[in-house]
Design a protein around this motif. Structure first.
Motif, PDB file in Angstrom:
ATOM      1  N   LEU A 228       0.809  -1.215   0.000  1.00  0.00           N
ATOM      2  CA  LEU A 228       0.000   0.000   0.000  1.00  0.00           C
ATOM      3  C   LEU A 228       0.842   1.265   0.000  1.00  0.00           C
ATOM      4  CD1 LEU A 228      -2.923  -0.933   2.406  1.00  0.00           C
ATOM      5  CD2 LEU A 228      -3.015  -0.634  -0.072  1.00  0.00           C
ATOM      6  N   PHE A 229       2.109   1.157   0.385  1.00  0.00           N
ATOM      7  CA  PHE A 229       3.006   2.304   0.361  1.00  0.00           C
ATOM      8  C   PHE A 229       3.875   2.301  -0.899  1.00  0.00           C
ATOM      9  CE2 PHE A 229       1.959   1.402   4.748  1.00  0.00           C
ATOM     10  CZ  PHE A 229       1.649   2.649   5.264  1.00  0.00           C
ATOM     11  N   HIS A 230       3.529   1.393  -1.835  1.00  0.00           N
ATOM     12  CA  HIS A 230       4.319   1.273  -3.067  1.00  0.00           C
ATOM     13  C   HIS A 230       3.404   1.176  -4.283  1.00  0.00           C
ATOM     14  CE1 HIS A 230       8.199   0.616  -0.977  1.00  0.00           C
ATOM     15  NE2 HIS A 230       7.430   0.066  -0.042  1.00  0.00           N
ATOM     16  N   LEU A 231       2.367   1.978  -4.285  1.00  0.00           N
ATOM     17  CA  LEU A 231       1.437   1.965  -5.410  1.00  0.00           C
ATOM     18  C   LEU A 231       1.835   2.930  -6.524  1.00  0.00           C
ATOM     19  CD1 LEU A 231      -1.987   1.795  -3.516  1.00  0.00           C
ATOM     20  CD2 LEU A 231      -0.713  -0.085  -4.571  1.00  0.00           C
ATOM     21  N   GLU A 232       2.853   3.764  -6.271  1.00  0.00           N
ATOM     22  CA  GLU A 232       3.230   4.774  -7.266  1.00  0.00           C
ATOM     23  C   GLU A 232       3.625   4.175  -8.618  1.00  0.00           C
ATOM     24  OE1 GLU A 232       4.297   4.688  -4.189  1.00  0.00           O
ATOM     25  OE2 GLU A 232       3.626   6.552  -3.256  1.00  0.00           O
ATOM     26  N   PRO A 233       4.464   3.130  -8.655  1.00  0.00           N
ATOM     27  CA  PRO A 233       4.786   2.560  -9.977  1.00  0.00           C
ATOM     28  C   PRO A 233       3.552   2.073 -10.722  1.00  0.00           C
ATOM     29  CG  PRO A 233       6.324   1.777  -8.323  1.00  0.00           C
ATOM     30  CD  PRO A 233       5.226   2.483  -7.577  1.00  0.00           C
ATOM     31  N   LEU A 234       2.601   1.519  -9.984  1.00  0.00           N
ATOM     32  CA  LEU A 234       1.361   1.062 -10.604  1.00  0.00           C
ATOM     33  C   LEU A 234       0.557   2.247 -11.134  1.00  0.00           C
ATOM     34  CD1 LEU A 234      -0.132  -1.597 -11.114  1.00  0.00           C
ATOM     35  CD2 LEU A 234      -1.307  -1.263  -8.943  1.00  0.00           C
ATOM     36  N   GLU A 235       0.523   3.339 -10.370  1.00  0.00           N
ATOM     37  CA  GLU A 235      -0.206   4.532 -10.801  1.00  0.00           C
ATOM     38  C   GLU A 235       0.489   5.201 -11.993  1.00  0.00           C
ATOM     39  OE1 GLU A 235      -2.455   5.993  -6.759  1.00  0.00           O
ATOM     40  OE2 GLU A 235      -0.294   6.311  -6.891  1.00  0.00           O
ATOM     41  N   GLN A 236       1.806   5.135 -12.022  1.00  0.00           N
ATOM     42  CA  GLN A 236       2.539   5.666 -13.177  1.00  0.00           C
ATOM     43  C   GLN A 236       2.241   4.843 -14.426  1.00  0.00           C
ATOM     44  OE1 GLN A 236       6.621   5.650 -11.865  1.00  0.00           O
ATOM     45  NE2 GLN A 236       6.292   7.277 -10.365  1.00  0.00           N
ATOM     46  N   GLU A 237       2.175   3.533 -14.243  1.00  0.00           N
ATOM     47  CA  GLU A 237       1.832   2.647 -15.351  1.00  0.00           C
ATOM     48  C   GLU A 237       0.405   2.935 -15.818  1.00  0.00           C
ATOM     49  OE1 GLU A 237       2.987  -0.319 -18.042  1.00  0.00           O
ATOM     50  OE2 GLU A 237       4.173   0.592 -16.442  1.00  0.00           O
ATOM     51  N   LEU A 238      -0.485   3.167 -14.866  1.00  0.00           N
ATOM     52  CA  LEU A 238      -1.871   3.497 -15.190  1.00  0.00           C
ATOM     53  C   LEU A 238      -1.945   4.797 -15.977  1.00  0.00           C
ATOM     54  CD1 LEU A 238      -4.921   3.074 -14.917  1.00  0.00           C
ATOM     55  CD2 LEU A 238      -4.785   4.045 -12.618  1.00  0.00           C
ATOM     56  N   VAL A 254     -15.907   1.478 -12.958  1.00  0.00           N
ATOM     57  CA  VAL A 254     -15.153   1.067 -11.776  1.00  0.00           C
ATOM     58  C   VAL A 254     -13.778   0.627 -12.250  1.00  0.00           C
ATOM     59  CG1 VAL A 254     -15.054  -0.509  -9.824  1.00  0.00           C
ATOM     60  CG2 VAL A 254     -17.255   0.351 -10.598  1.00  0.00           C
ATOM     61  N   GLY A 255     -12.826   1.550 -12.232  1.00  0.00           N
ATOM     62  CA  GLY A 255     -11.509   1.265 -12.754  1.00  0.00           C
ATOM     63  C   GLY A 255     -10.450   1.166 -11.680  1.00  0.00           C
ATOM     64  N   PHE A 256      -9.202   1.202 -12.106  1.00  0.00           N
ATOM     65  CA  PHE A 256      -8.077   1.050 -11.195  1.00  0.00           C
ATOM     66  C   PHE A 256      -7.992   2.176 -10.172  1.00  0.00           C
ATOM     67  CE2 PHE A 256      -6.640  -2.093 -14.247  1.00  0.00           C
ATOM     68  CZ  PHE A 256      -6.005  -3.012 -13.430  1.00  0.00           C
ATOM     69  N   HIS A 257      -8.382   3.401 -10.558  1.00  0.00           N
ATOM     70  CA  HIS A 257      -8.317   4.510  -9.604  1.00  0.00           C
ATOM     71  C   HIS A 257      -9.171   4.219  -8.371  1.00  0.00           C
ATOM     72  CE1 HIS A 257      -6.056   7.287 -12.129  1.00  0.00           C
ATOM     73  NE2 HIS A 257      -6.837   6.965 -13.143  1.00  0.00           N
ATOM     74  N   LEU A 258     -10.405   3.789  -8.603  1.00  0.00           N
ATOM     75  CA  LEU A 258     -11.294   3.477  -7.488  1.00  0.00           C
ATOM     76  C   LEU A 258     -10.776   2.309  -6.668  1.00  0.00           C
ATOM     77  CD1 LEU A 258     -14.904   3.879  -8.957  1.00  0.00           C
ATOM     78  CD2 LEU A 258     -13.779   5.308  -7.263  1.00  0.00           C
ATOM     79  N   LEU A 259     -10.251   1.317  -7.352  1.00  0.00           N
ATOM     80  CA  LEU A 259      -9.744   0.141  -6.647  1.00  0.00           C
ATOM     81  C   LEU A 259      -8.581   0.503  -5.731  1.00  0.00           C
ATOM     82  CD1 LEU A 259      -9.490  -2.854  -6.041  1.00  0.00           C
ATOM     83  CD2 LEU A 259      -8.126  -3.097  -8.140  1.00  0.00           C
ATOM     84  N   LEU A 260      -7.621   1.257  -6.236  1.00  0.00           N
ATOM     85  CA  LEU A 260      -6.458   1.609  -5.422  1.00  0.00           C
ATOM     86  C   LEU A 260      -6.865   2.461  -4.223  1.00  0.00           C
ATOM     87  CD1 LEU A 260      -3.745   2.331  -8.145  1.00  0.00           C
ATOM     88  CD2 LEU A 260      -4.249   0.204  -6.952  1.00  0.00           C
ATOM     89  N   ASP A 261      -7.822   3.358  -4.427  1.00  0.00           N
ATOM     90  CA  ASP A 261      -8.301   4.156  -3.297  1.00  0.00           C
ATOM     91  C   ASP A 261      -9.001   3.282  -2.261  1.00  0.00           C
ATOM     92  OD1 ASP A 261      -7.285   6.483  -4.243  1.00  0.00           O
ATOM     93  OD2 ASP A 261      -9.187   7.336  -4.941  1.00  0.00           O
ATOM     94  N   LYS A 262      -9.806   2.334  -2.727  1.00  0.00           N
ATOM     95  CA  LYS A 262     -10.491   1.438  -1.800  1.00  0.00           C
ATOM     96  C   LYS A 262      -9.488   0.624  -0.979  1.00  0.00           C
ATOM     97  CE  LYS A 262     -13.667  -2.470  -1.450  1.00  0.00           C
ATOM     98  NZ  LYS A 262     -14.502  -3.469  -2.180  1.00  0.00           N
ATOM     99  N   LEU A 263      -8.429   0.148  -1.631  1.00  0.00           N
ATOM    100  CA  LEU A 263      -7.420  -0.634  -0.922  1.00  0.00           C
ATOM    101  C   LEU A 263      -6.701   0.218   0.117  1.00  0.00           C
ATOM    102  CD1 LEU A 263      -5.943  -2.736  -3.859  1.00  0.00           C
ATOM    103  CD2 LEU A 263      -7.489  -3.501  -2.069  1.00  0.00           C
ATOM    104  N   ARG A 264      -6.429   1.464  -0.216  1.00  0.00           N
ATOM    105  CA  ARG A 264      -5.813   2.360   0.767  1.00  0.00           C
ATOM    106  C   ARG A 264      -6.731   2.542   1.982  1.00  0.00           C
ATOM    107  NH1 ARG A 264      -3.766   5.702  -3.996  1.00  0.00           N
ATOM    108  NH2 ARG A 264      -1.493   5.607  -3.862  1.00  0.00           N
ATOM    109  N   GLU A 284      -0.455   8.682   2.544  1.00  0.00           N
ATOM    110  CA  GLU A 284      -1.087   7.862   1.512  1.00  0.00           C
ATOM    111  C   GLU A 284      -2.575   8.189   1.379  1.00  0.00           C
ATOM    112  OE1 GLU A 284       0.245   5.755  -0.683  1.00  0.00           O
ATOM    113  OE2 GLU A 284       2.195   6.389   0.101  1.00  0.00           O
ATOM    114  N   LEU A 285      -3.230   8.434   2.505  1.00  0.00           N
ATOM    115  CA  LEU A 285      -4.662   8.713   2.476  1.00  0.00           C
ATOM    116  C   LEU A 285      -4.980  10.050   1.820  1.00  0.00           C
ATOM    117  CD1 LEU A 285      -5.504   7.343   6.021  1.00  0.00           C
ATOM    118  CD2 LEU A 285      -6.418   6.457   3.859  1.00  0.00           C
ATOM    119  N   LYS A 286      -4.017  10.959   1.784  1.00  0.00           N
ATOM    120  CA  LYS A 286      -4.210  12.233   1.090  1.00  0.00           C
ATOM    121  C   LYS A 286      -4.384  12.028  -0.416  1.00  0.00           C
ATOM    122  CE  LYS A 286      -1.816  15.344   4.298  1.00  0.00           C
ATOM    123  NZ  LYS A 286      -0.633  16.228   4.490  1.00  0.00           N
ATOM    124  N   LYS A 287      -3.937  10.890  -0.924  1.00  0.00           N
ATOM    125  CA  LYS A 287      -4.037  10.594  -2.354  1.00  0.00           C
ATOM    126  C   LYS A 287      -5.420  10.090  -2.749  1.00  0.00           C
ATOM    127  CE  LYS A 287       0.863   9.275  -2.312  1.00  0.00           C
ATOM    128  NZ  LYS A 287       1.828   8.177  -2.496  1.00  0.00           N
TER     129      LYS A 287
END
Length: 332
Positions: A228-238, A254-264, A284-287
């Motif tokens: 959860l503290f290493h989602l940046e590479p995934l978000e860059q890929e997105l 319902v895409g990756f943005h919503l999913l990553l926020d839900k996981l956070r 992380e929650l600020k994102k």
């Protein structure tokens, strides 16, 4: 060269690994090899595996045992893939097991959905009193972020997964250094590039009846080790994929943005309540785009931390006594 390479990372799972290996040699599809990577076990796990292979002499050419200093499950799986030769790679942890038709079904799924970068089956959560099928999805290509966001279980679980070796290599394997969620980072990255094929048949067992001391989730990992503290590479890929297809853009279903926020939101609460890691969790929650999440999610983080800790303690005590009763019942 075998068609399927089965990678089994092994770390202090002596009481369980034989069942995992039994489920491998029982496969109805026989074109496989198995790579067991002992990741610095301090119990007799390695001895159990060697004894098993000695018993099944007919399979001795299909087993390869590697021994390494403890480097974590990501490194163990990656090294296992490097030492293997199969066209497809599958992953089975040493405390989980398969139905005999798992590989047969993977072979059918691959033939039916040849473009998939991930092939996965349904699976079963195993725990006395709580055993249940994980997913309610239909067969075919699935919308990975939507299935994950809307479901109660991971649509792709490592022990029920198979992928082409070339895709595994292209994605760079499991990210090193991550001790919790390294598999999610690989599956999510792959799902950004390839379709995900799913079989509705529950053919793998996710063993939750393991002592807490042997679980990866037994305590708070430091932020450097938690996905959860290493989602940046995934978000860059997105972000790169957003320019290729509207499917990946924010606000598209319902895409990756919503999913990553839900996981956070769901995964950072313990860190939020921790004095040591509160600031890291807050960053992380600020994102999170809270406007796209249920109001109840934000309300949870607006409550006093002392109240959250008190509620957690009551839940833990209740769960402890409930599990004690369940175990006593199943021992009769």
């Amino acid at each position: 060269m075998s068609k399927y390479s089965i990678i089994v990372p092994l770390y202090n799972k002596a009481p369980y690994v034989r069942k995992a290996l039994d489920s491998i040699v029982s496969q109805t599809f026989k074109d496989w090899e198995c790579i067991v990577i002992n990741d610095g076990s301090s119990d007799n796990s390695l001895e159990v595996v060697k004894n098993f292979v000695d018993e099944f002499k007919i399979y001795d050419l299909r087993f390869k045992i590697l021994d390494q200093k403890n480097a974590g499950v990501a490194a163990a799986r990656n090294n296992g893939v490097k030492a293997s030769k199969g066209e497809y790679v599958c992953f089975l942890d040493a405390d989980d097991w398969w139905e005999p038709t798992f590989l047969e079904e993977m072979d059918n799924l691959i033939a039916e959905y040849p473009d998939a970068g991930i092939n996965a089956s349904n699976y079963i959560y195993y725990k006395p009193g709580k055993t249940h099928v994980a997913l309610n999805l239909e067969r075919g290509y699935i919308d990975y972020p939507k299935a994950y966001y809307e479901g109660s279980s991971m649509p792709v679980w490592t022990g029920a997964t198979c992928m082409p070796r070339k895709v595994f290599d292209e994605m760079g394997g499991f990210p090193l250094g991550i001790k919790l969620g390294e598999d999610f980072l690989l599956w999510a990255k792959t799902a950004l590039h390839y379709p995900v094929a799913f079989s509705e048949k529950p053919l793998a067992y996710y063993n939750n009846d393991v002592p807490a001391s042997l679980r990866a989730t037994r305590n708070l990992h430091t932020p450097e080790h938690h996905m959860l503290f290493h989602l940046e590479p995934l978000e860059q890929e997105l972000a790169r994929r957003e320019s290729d297809s509207p499917f990946f853009r924010k606000g598209h279903g319902v895409g990756f943005h919503l999913l990553l926020d839900k996981l956070r939101i769901s995964g950072l609460l313990e860190y939020w309540m921790s004095e040591e890691y509160h600031d890291a969790a807050a960053a992380e929650l600020k994102k999170v785009d809270w406007s796209q999440q249920p109001r109840s999610a934000k309300v949870l983080y607006e409550k006093p931390i002392w109240l959250l800790k008190t509620k957690r303690r009551f839940i833990q005590v209740g769960s402890y006594f409930k599990q004690k009763l369940i175990r006593l019942r199943y021992k009769k």
